[in-house]
Design a protein around this motif. Sequence first.
Motif, short mmCIF file in Angstrom:
data_model
loop_
_atom_site.label_atom_id
_atom_site.label_comp_id
_atom_site.label_asym_id
_atom_site.label_seq_id
_atom_site.Cartn_x
_atom_site.Cartn_y
_atom_site.Cartn_z
N HIS A 54 5.75 6.09 9.46
CA HIS A 54 4.70 5.02 9.08
C HIS A 54 4.78 4.32 10.22
CE1 HIS A 54 1.11 5.46 6.61
NE2 HIS A 54 2.00 5.72 5.86
N ALA A 55 4.54 3.67 11.48
CA ALA A 55 4.61 2.94 12.98
C ALA A 55 4.81 1.67 11.55
CB ALA A 55 3.38 2.94 13.22
N VAL A 56 4.26 1.13 10.79
CA VAL A 56 4.74 0.01 9.99
C VAL A 56 5.69 0.26 8.44
CG1 VAL A 56 3.08 -2.25 9.10
CG2 VAL A 56 2.43 -1.20 11.22
N VAL A 58 5.70 -0.39 5.01
CA VAL A 58 5.44 -0.22 4.20
C VAL A 58 5.73 0.23 3.05
CG1 VAL A 58 3.29 -1.06 4.94
CG2 VAL A 58 3.67 1.00 4.75
N GLN A 60 5.53 1.05 -0.67
CA GLN A 60 4.04 1.10 -1.97
C GLN A 60 4.16 0.73 -3.32
OE1 GLN A 60 2.54 4.11 -2.34
NE2 GLN A 60 1.20 3.35 -3.68
N ARG A 61 2.80 -0.71 -3.09
CA ARG A 61 3.08 -1.33 -4.31
C ARG A 61 2.79 -1.32 -5.42
NH1 ARG A 61 -1.14 -2.41 -0.41
NH2 ARG A 61 -2.63 -1.17 -1.48
N ARG A 72 -17.23 6.40 -13.96
CA ARG A 72 -18.59 7.15 -13.41
C ARG A 72 -18.92 8.56 -13.32
NH1 ARG A 72 -18.82 3.74 -7.86
NH2 ARG A 72 -20.59 5.32 -8.09
N TYR B 116 -19.65 5.92 -3.49
CA TYR B 116 -19.12 4.72 -3.72
C TYR B 116 -19.44 3.76 -2.57
CZ TYR B 116 -15.12 7.09 -2.61
OH TYR B 116 -14.34 7.71 -2.42
N TYR B 208 -2.20 -0.78 12.71
CA TYR B 208 -2.33 0.37 11.45
C TYR B 208 -2.06 -1.08 10.45
CZ TYR B 208 -1.60 3.88 7.94
OH TYR B 208 -2.05 4.74 6.93
N PHE B 246 -7.22 -7.22 3.44
CA PHE B 246 -6.41 -6.75 2.13
C PHE B 246 -7.56 -5.88 1.44
CE2 PHE B 246 -4.01 -6.42 -1.37
CZ PHE B 246 -3.54 -5.62 -1.51
N ASP B 247 -6.70 -4.70 1.29
CA ASP B 247 -7.75 -4.01 0.13
C ASP B 247 -6.45 -2.71 -0.70
OD1 ASP B 247 -9.50 -2.78 -1.34
OD2 ASP B 247 -9.92 -0.98 0.08
N PRO B 248 -7.07 -3.30 -2.18
CA PRO B 248 -5.75 -2.87 -2.75
C PRO B 248 -6.34 -1.44 -2.99
CG PRO B 248 -6.95 -4.59 -3.79
CD PRO B 248 -7.58 -4.58 -2.57
N ARG B 249 -6.35 -0.62 -2.20
CA ARG B 249 -7.48 0.45 -3.42
C ARG B 249 -7.22 1.36 -1.97
NH1 ARG B 249 -14.07 -0.77 -3.27
NH2 ARG B 249 -13.29 -1.99 -1.87
N ASP B 250 -6.11 0.46 -0.52
CA ASP B 250 -5.57 1.33 0.44
C ASP B 250 -3.74 1.47 0.44
OD1 ASP B 250 -4.39 2.54 3.01
OD2 ASP B 250 -6.01 1.18 4.01
N SER B 251 -3.29 1.84 0.01
CA SER B 251 -1.93 1.69 -0.10
C SER B 251 -1.18 1.59 0.74
CB SER B 251 -1.14 2.76 -0.97
OG SER B 251 -1.46 4.39 0.38
N THR B 252 -1.97 1.84 2.39
CA THR B 252 -1.35 0.86 3.22
C THR B 252 -1.70 -0.27 3.55
OG1 THR B 252 -2.32 3.25 4.85
CG2 THR B 252 -0.32 3.36 3.93
N SER B 253 -2.90 -0.46 3.03
CA SER B 253 -3.55 -2.13 3.70
C SER B 253 -2.28 -3.19 3.44
CB SER B 253 -4.86 -2.36 2.35
OG SER B 253 -5.04 -3.25 3.24
N LEU B 254 -2.48 -4.18 4.62
CA LEU B 254 -1.29 -5.00 5.04
C LEU B 254 -1.34 -6.44 4.14
CD1 LEU B 254 -0.36 -4.28 8.23
CD2 LEU B 254 1.00 -3.56 6.46
#
Lengths: 95, 502
Positions: A54-56, A58, A60-61, A72, B116, B208, B246-254
């Motif tokens: 990965h370039a940036v 990160v 895992q949150r 649903r 969605y 990215y 930021f979007d918590p639903r994308d694991s690589t969102s900063l």
Amino acid sequence: MSLSLDDVSRIARLARIEISPAEATHTRDQLNGILAFVEQLQAVDTTGIEPLAHAVDVVQRLRPDTVTETDRRDDFQAIAPETEAGLYLVPRVIE
Amino acid sequence: MLEASLKQLSAALAQKKISSVELTTLFLERIEQYNPTLNAFVTLDHERTLAAARAADVQLAKVGAGGTASSRTVANMGAAAAPLTGIPLAHKDIFCTAGWRTTCGSKMLANFVSPYDAHVVERFSNAGMVMLGKCNMDEFAMGSSNETSHFGPVKNPWDTTRVPGGSSGGSAAAVAARLTPAATGTDTGGSIRQPAALCGLTGLKPTYGVVSRYGMIAFASSLDQGGPMAKSAEDCALLLNAMAGFDPRDSTSLERPAEDYSRDLEKPLAGLKIGLPREFFGAGMDAGVRAAVEAALAEYRKLGATTVEVGLPNSNLSVPAYYVIAPAEASSNLSRFDGVRYGHRAPDYADLNDMYAKSRAQGFGAEVKRRILIGTYVLSHGYYDAYYLKAQKIRRLIAADFAAAFKECDVILGPTTPSPAFKFGAKAADPVQMYLSDIYTIAVNLAGLPGMSIPCGFDNALPVGLQIVGPWFGEAKMLNVAHQYQLLTDWHHRMPSGLGKS
């Protein structure tokens, strides 16, 4: 390194993509063209270089382990090819 | 209205010079007129579009003349942004849209209606923008000419015997032909910048992680990034204000503080250091492209910028490294299309494995299958180290080249593509030739950097793109560099002939 027709059929099986005998030769030739092109990577000395996934940077949150999604099921099953009684239907796998 | 900037459209809507319904109708009529020739849109739904326009008019009426749109909109866009409420927008058909078909240019998803909205779609609809329709694209974003779409190729509005570029070719053609004021695109190896160059518009791929990938159908997850395509840098800045976040639903969102991407547009360029990679100015570039890029550099020098030669010594390895990494990620991402939960299922099959193999053989086109097969091979036992790990090591070398170059300059400039739009069929028979269309753009994705293409002239009456590459999170700087050039030049206002004006 050049792929044979047997290699192509093995890869196609792994990828779960049916390739007819008529397409196999053409597919093999095109894949070999691409592999010949990427072969130039092998000439580069990468001793001691760490792979970069990965370039940036990160990590895992983590999130609290709580339910965040609503049910649903009906929406998701409405777009499925075949369902019954809330279940996805697939061909029988156990006789 | 066709040539108006988003800021001008916003003012016209706020001052009630035109309603959103009128503006939207104008573009829908143009789409009706020109889309049969261009094939830029794959899905239209006038009723739904006009309902959104009517809702926008209600919002605008609440605000009153000269005011700003709803507080919700402003909160989403950052305090300094102009409101986008009521302005029409087209989405690349890779973004999931609830209630609208999302095909990704594939037979596999020809009837897929997402339950969605993608994050990007949600952001724009919260900002009050009106969706005109879904734009054609190369199948699963795999292509540089739009010839791999299941729905037929998009035509370049500048010359309908030529490709619009890809994979965001429908978005590019739609903006170029003024069928929409702006569109979304995605860029994995050049899919925003290359079609922007070939169609004469301004397109931006963010760093990215800046724009959420949630609901954006995945091709190569470590490379995919959504971004705006519009007539000018100023418009792209406003669109990026709405898209980024930021979007918590994308694991690589900063998780980064919100930015106003328009903040530096008006800064003078005196003292700007422009890096020119010697590898981007070697053989292989058309003379006409070179002349246009050189002329643009001369304009920048007039603005007080200086140029310095920089080296990206591993950039020649970017295309081969990409064609290991991207197919590897694609083979994994596209394994979800199995004919069980959504998408095409073969009508006849012997057992479960046969159903997978036949559904995928029927649902995917030739280029997508090729990339899945290459990806499967390079990830398979015994070949992983030789191909995938090797390519990732080279990816680090490429990123390090850029980091070193940005120590010597503020932005990097060069051509977006080696040649202008090519004829249909010219590269379709040889995948490797097609892959080389993205020779100047792919390294930017591997390094995760932001990049833009802006129009900088013509080569035999076909648009030429100037690529601007910024350092990580340098979007505002790139937009500043692009906008100052667009104040001096009018390439971005040129419109293909034969498409009428109103």
